[in-house]
Scaffold this motif. Structure first.
Motif, PDB file in Angstrom:
ATOM      1  N   THR A  85      -2.248   7.761   1.632  1.00 42.77           N
ATOM      2  CA  THR A  85      -3.369   6.872   1.144  1.00 42.77           C
ATOM      3  C   THR A  85      -4.468   6.388   2.281  1.00 42.77           C
ATOM      4  O   THR A  85      -5.330   5.743   1.906  1.00 42.77           O
ATOM      5  N   ALA A  86      -3.892   6.412   3.284  1.00 41.89           N
ATOM      6  CA  ALA A  86      -4.568   5.971   4.487  1.00 41.89           C
ATOM      7  C   ALA A  86      -4.296   6.722   5.776  1.00 41.89           C
ATOM      8  O   ALA A  86      -3.356   7.229   6.075  1.00 41.89           O
ATOM      9  N   ILE A  87      -5.405   6.681   6.669  1.00 43.88           N
ATOM     10  CA  ILE A  87      -5.286   7.166   8.117  1.00 43.88           C
ATOM     11  C   ILE A  87      -5.601   6.267   9.072  1.00 43.88           C
ATOM     12  O   ILE A  87      -6.895   5.532   9.046  1.00 43.88           O
ATOM     13  N   ALA A  88      -4.964   6.116  10.149  1.00 48.41           N
ATOM     14  CA  ALA A  88      -5.423   5.459  11.212  1.00 48.41           C
ATOM     15  C   ALA A  88      -5.920   6.477  12.444  1.00 48.41           C
ATOM     16  O   ALA A  88      -5.177   7.441  12.673  1.00 48.41           O
ATOM     17  N   PHE A  89      -7.084   6.220  12.878  1.00 50.31           N
ATOM     18  CA  PHE A  89      -7.672   7.009  13.768  1.00 50.31           C
ATOM     19  C   PHE A  89      -7.519   6.265  15.339  1.00 50.31           C
ATOM     20  O   PHE A  89      -7.839   5.621  15.423  1.00 50.31           O
ATOM     21  N   MET A 126       0.639  -1.057  -0.094  1.00 48.83           N
ATOM     22  CA  MET A 126       0.044  -0.075   0.118  1.00 48.83           C
ATOM     23  C   MET A 126       0.846   1.172   0.134  1.00 48.83           C
ATOM     24  O   MET A 126       2.089   1.211  -0.003  1.00 48.83           O
ATOM     25  N   GLY A 127       0.251   2.305  -0.163  1.00 49.70           N
ATOM     26  CA  GLY A 127       1.095   3.483   0.029  1.00 49.70           C
ATOM     27  C   GLY A 127       1.405   4.190   1.446  1.00 49.70           C
ATOM     28  O   GLY A 127       1.777   3.278   2.067  1.00 49.70           O
ATOM     29  N   ILE A 128       1.089   5.180   1.699  1.00 49.04           N
ATOM     30  CA  ILE A 128       1.666   5.886   3.174  1.00 49.04           C
ATOM     31  C   ILE A 128       0.343   6.046   4.114  1.00 49.04           C
ATOM     32  O   ILE A 128      -0.739   6.535   3.654  1.00 49.04           O
ATOM     33  N   CYS A 129       0.484   5.484   5.020  1.00 52.96           N
ATOM     34  CA  CYS A 129      -0.588   5.473   6.189  1.00 52.96           C
ATOM     35  C   CYS A 129      -0.343   6.384   7.276  1.00 52.96           C
ATOM     36  O   CYS A 129       1.096   6.117   7.846  1.00 52.96           O
ATOM     37  N   ASP A 130      -0.940   7.249   7.555  1.00 48.22           N
ATOM     38  CA  ASP A 130      -0.590   8.160   8.886  1.00 48.22           C
ATOM     39  C   ASP A 130      -1.117   7.265  10.046  1.00 48.22           C
ATOM     40  O   ASP A 130      -2.413   7.226  10.345  1.00 48.22           O
ATOM     41  N   MET A 131      -0.078   6.603  10.851  1.00 44.30           N
ATOM     42  CA  MET A 131      -0.672   5.728  11.806  1.00 44.30           C
ATOM     43  C   MET A 131      -0.915   6.182  13.106  1.00 44.30           C
ATOM     44  O   MET A 131      -1.156   5.608  14.204  1.00 44.30           O
ATOM     45  N   HIS A 132      -0.963   7.541  13.373  1.00 44.07           N
ATOM     46  CA  HIS A 132      -1.252   8.141  14.541  1.00 44.07           C
ATOM     47  C   HIS A 132      -2.185   9.268  14.433  1.00 44.07           C
ATOM     48  O   HIS A 132      -1.448  10.288  13.983  1.00 44.07           O
ATOM     49  N   GLY A 141       9.975   5.819   5.011  1.00 45.22           N
ATOM     50  CA  GLY A 141       8.849   5.397   4.200  1.00 45.22           C
ATOM     51  C   GLY A 141       8.755   4.026   3.639  1.00 45.22           C
ATOM     52  O   GLY A 141       7.697   3.433   3.572  1.00 45.22           O
ATOM     53  N   ARG A 142      10.138   3.711   3.293  1.00 44.24           N
ATOM     54  CA  ARG A 142       9.870   2.197   2.954  1.00 44.24           C
ATOM     55  C   ARG A 142       9.537   1.081   3.946  1.00 44.24           C
ATOM     56  O   ARG A 142       9.017   0.219   3.736  1.00 44.24           O
ATOM     57  N   SER A 143      10.081   1.442   5.209  1.00 50.03           N
ATOM     58  CA  SER A 143       9.828   0.742   6.177  1.00 50.03           C
ATOM     59  C   SER A 143       8.077   0.585   6.595  1.00 50.03           C
ATOM     60  O   SER A 143       7.719  -0.327   6.933  1.00 50.03           O
ATOM     61  N   MET A 144       7.596   1.923   6.494  1.00 46.73           N
ATOM     62  CA  MET A 144       6.148   2.186   6.795  1.00 46.73           C
ATOM     63  C   MET A 144       5.407   1.208   5.748  1.00 46.73           C
ATOM     64  O   MET A 144       4.415   0.650   5.821  1.00 46.73           O
ATOM     65  N   GLN A 145       6.008   1.188   4.415  1.00 47.34           N
ATOM     66  CA  GLN A 145       4.892   0.422   3.463  1.00 47.34           C
ATOM     67  C   GLN A 145       5.559  -0.979   3.760  1.00 47.34           C
ATOM     68  O   GLN A 145       4.275  -1.706   3.544  1.00 47.34           O
ATOM     69  N   ASN A 146       6.451  -1.286   4.015  1.00 48.17           N
ATOM     70  CA  ASN A 146       6.702  -2.945   4.220  1.00 48.17           C
ATOM     71  C   ASN A 146       5.829  -3.320   5.520  1.00 48.17           C
ATOM     72  O   ASN A 146       5.821  -4.633   5.544  1.00 48.17           O
ATOM     73  N   LEU A 147       5.519  -2.462   6.505  1.00 41.27           N
ATOM     74  CA  LEU A 147       4.487  -3.008   7.535  1.00 41.27           C
ATOM     75  C   LEU A 147       3.435  -3.686   7.191  1.00 41.27           C
ATOM     76  O   LEU A 147       2.912  -4.620   7.690  1.00 41.27           O
ATOM     77  N   TRP A 148       2.887  -3.312   5.991  1.00 38.27           N
ATOM     78  CA  TRP A 148       1.508  -3.691   5.771  1.00 38.27           C
ATOM     79  C   TRP A 148       1.861  -4.905   4.579  1.00 38.27           C
ATOM     80  O   TRP A 148       0.687  -5.707   4.271  1.00 38.27           O
ATOM     81  N   ARG A 168     -15.348   6.837   8.164  1.00 39.82           N
ATOM     82  CA  ARG A 168     -14.736   6.019   7.005  1.00 39.82           C
ATOM     83  C   ARG A 168     -15.485   6.078   5.955  1.00 39.82           C
ATOM     84  O   ARG A 168     -15.080   6.115   4.919  1.00 39.82           O
ATOM     85  N   GLY A 169     -17.058   6.250   5.839  1.00 38.32           N
ATOM     86  CA  GLY A 169     -17.547   6.568   4.427  1.00 38.32           C
ATOM     87  C   GLY A 169     -17.408   7.925   4.156  1.00 38.32           C
ATOM     88  O   GLY A 169     -17.119   7.784   2.756  1.00 38.32           O
ATOM     89  N   GLU A 170     -17.014   9.016   4.651  1.00 40.26           N
ATOM     90  CA  GLU A 170     -16.463  10.263   4.317  1.00 40.26           C
ATOM     91  C   GLU A 170     -15.131   9.981   3.440  1.00 40.26           C
ATOM     92  O   GLU A 170     -14.965  10.505   2.329  1.00 40.26           O
ATOM     93  N   ALA A 171     -14.347   9.141   4.209  1.00 42.82           N
ATOM     94  CA  ALA A 171     -12.903   8.799   3.625  1.00 42.82           C
ATOM     95  C   ALA A 171     -12.934   8.027   2.248  1.00 42.82           C
ATOM     96  O   ALA A 171     -12.495   8.362   1.367  1.00 42.82           O
ATOM     97  N   GLU A 172     -13.698   7.009   2.349  1.00 43.54           N
ATOM     98  CA  GLU A 172     -13.931   6.259   1.311  1.00 43.54           C
ATOM     99  C   GLU A 172     -14.433   6.948   0.073  1.00 43.54           C
ATOM    100  O   GLU A 172     -14.038   6.642  -1.232  1.00 43.54           O
ATOM    101  N   SER A 173     -15.124   8.041   0.093  1.00 44.70           N
ATOM    102  CA  SER A 173     -15.652   8.719  -0.964  1.00 44.70           C
ATOM    103  C   SER A 173     -14.488   9.441  -1.768  1.00 44.70           C
ATOM    104  O   SER A 173     -14.773   9.845  -2.755  1.00 44.70           O
ATOM    105  N   LEU A 174     -13.391   9.577  -0.930  1.00 39.50           N
ATOM    106  CA  LEU A 174     -12.355  10.298  -1.660  1.00 39.50           C
ATOM    107  C   LEU A 174     -11.012   9.335  -1.802  1.00 39.50           C
ATOM    108  O   LEU A 174     -10.226   9.603  -2.142  1.00 39.50           O
ATOM    109  N   GLY A 175     -11.479   8.111  -1.629  1.00 39.64           N
ATOM    110  CA  GLY A 175     -10.482   7.028  -1.854  1.00 39.64           C
ATOM    111  C   GLY A 175      -9.484   6.949  -0.876  1.00 39.64           C
ATOM    112  O   GLY A 175      -8.311   6.069  -1.121  1.00 39.64           O
ATOM    113  N   LEU A 176      -9.815   7.103   0.163  1.00 37.75           N
ATOM    114  CA  LEU A 176      -8.628   7.079   1.500  1.00 37.75           C
ATOM    115  C   LEU A 176      -9.150   5.819   2.381  1.00 37.75           C
ATOM    116  O   LEU A 176     -10.436   5.601   2.486  1.00 37.75           O
TER     117      LEU A 176
END
Length: 210
Positions: free
Chosen positions: A37-41, A1-7, A203-210, A65-73
């Protein structure tokens, strides 16, 4: 996946984030425009200094989640677990996998290693929030080595990358995740991407986590 803001603390009227629903939607657009591309609340739980509206958490997340999905997040519901003196650790793991944890700043909680082991035994990977803040934890400390041996990941905040507070950790290759810890700052999505451009290995580390 792309980049997730995990906090982040962006869910309206849940903890100490300060967004209305209208501001939340604007924030989502800024995340999307920045390339995240992704957000963790991750609202606070068991934090003695923050009141969290647990009763509204699931319903508010479903709306978000519904609002985010409408933007492809992509979104995830998690929590930021304050590890104090509670006997049993309970958390909402990000994507069922990552347990974001925080501690008191001056002293470690009692039996911290044994208690984080509880999370590991539940097949969660502890992710230590804003590691640069803890006065009892330093990049070359024995305690940090033990936490790493336990499988803990280390997260630093965007602001700490910018002001070099987390530089000793970054230079030693200890940081696994850069995140915003966003409480409503509209500049943070773009600043997160700038920090990851400066430290592409993270950034590579973050992508590899998923």
């Amino acid at each position: 996946m792309g980049i997730c803001d995990m906090h982040s603390h962006l869910l309206p009227e849940i903890d100490d984030g300060y967004l209305s629903r209208e501001q939340f939607i604007r924030m989502l657009n800024l995340y999307q425009l920045s390339g995240v591309t992704a957000i963790a609340f991750t609202p606070h739980i068991f934090n003695p200094y923050v009141t969290t509206n647990i009763s509204e958490l699931r319903e508010t997340y479903q709306w978000a989640r519904g609002e985010a999905e409408s933007l492809g997040l992509q979104t995830y519901l998690g929590s930021e677990l304050f590890v104090g003196d509670q006997e049993t650790l309970k958390t909402i793991p990000i994507n069922g996998r990552f347990a974001l944890v925080e501690f008191g700043l001056s002293l470690p909680p009692p039996k911290v290693l044994e208690r984080l082991q509880q999370l590991v035994q539940m097949h969660y990977r502890p992710l230590i929030a804003h590691v640069e803040r803890y006065l009892w934890l330093s990049p070359k400390s024995t305690m940090l080595q033990r936490l790493r041996s336990l499988g803990c990941l280390l997260q630093t905040n965007v602001e700490a990358v910018e002001n070099n507070l987390s530089l000793p950790y970054l230079e030693l290759g200890l940081i696994d995740v850069i995140a915003t810890d966003n409480h409503g700052d509209e500049t943070l999505p773009a600043r997160l991407m700038d920090a990851l451009e400066k430290w592409p290995s993270v950034g590579r580390s973050m992508q590899n986590l998923w």
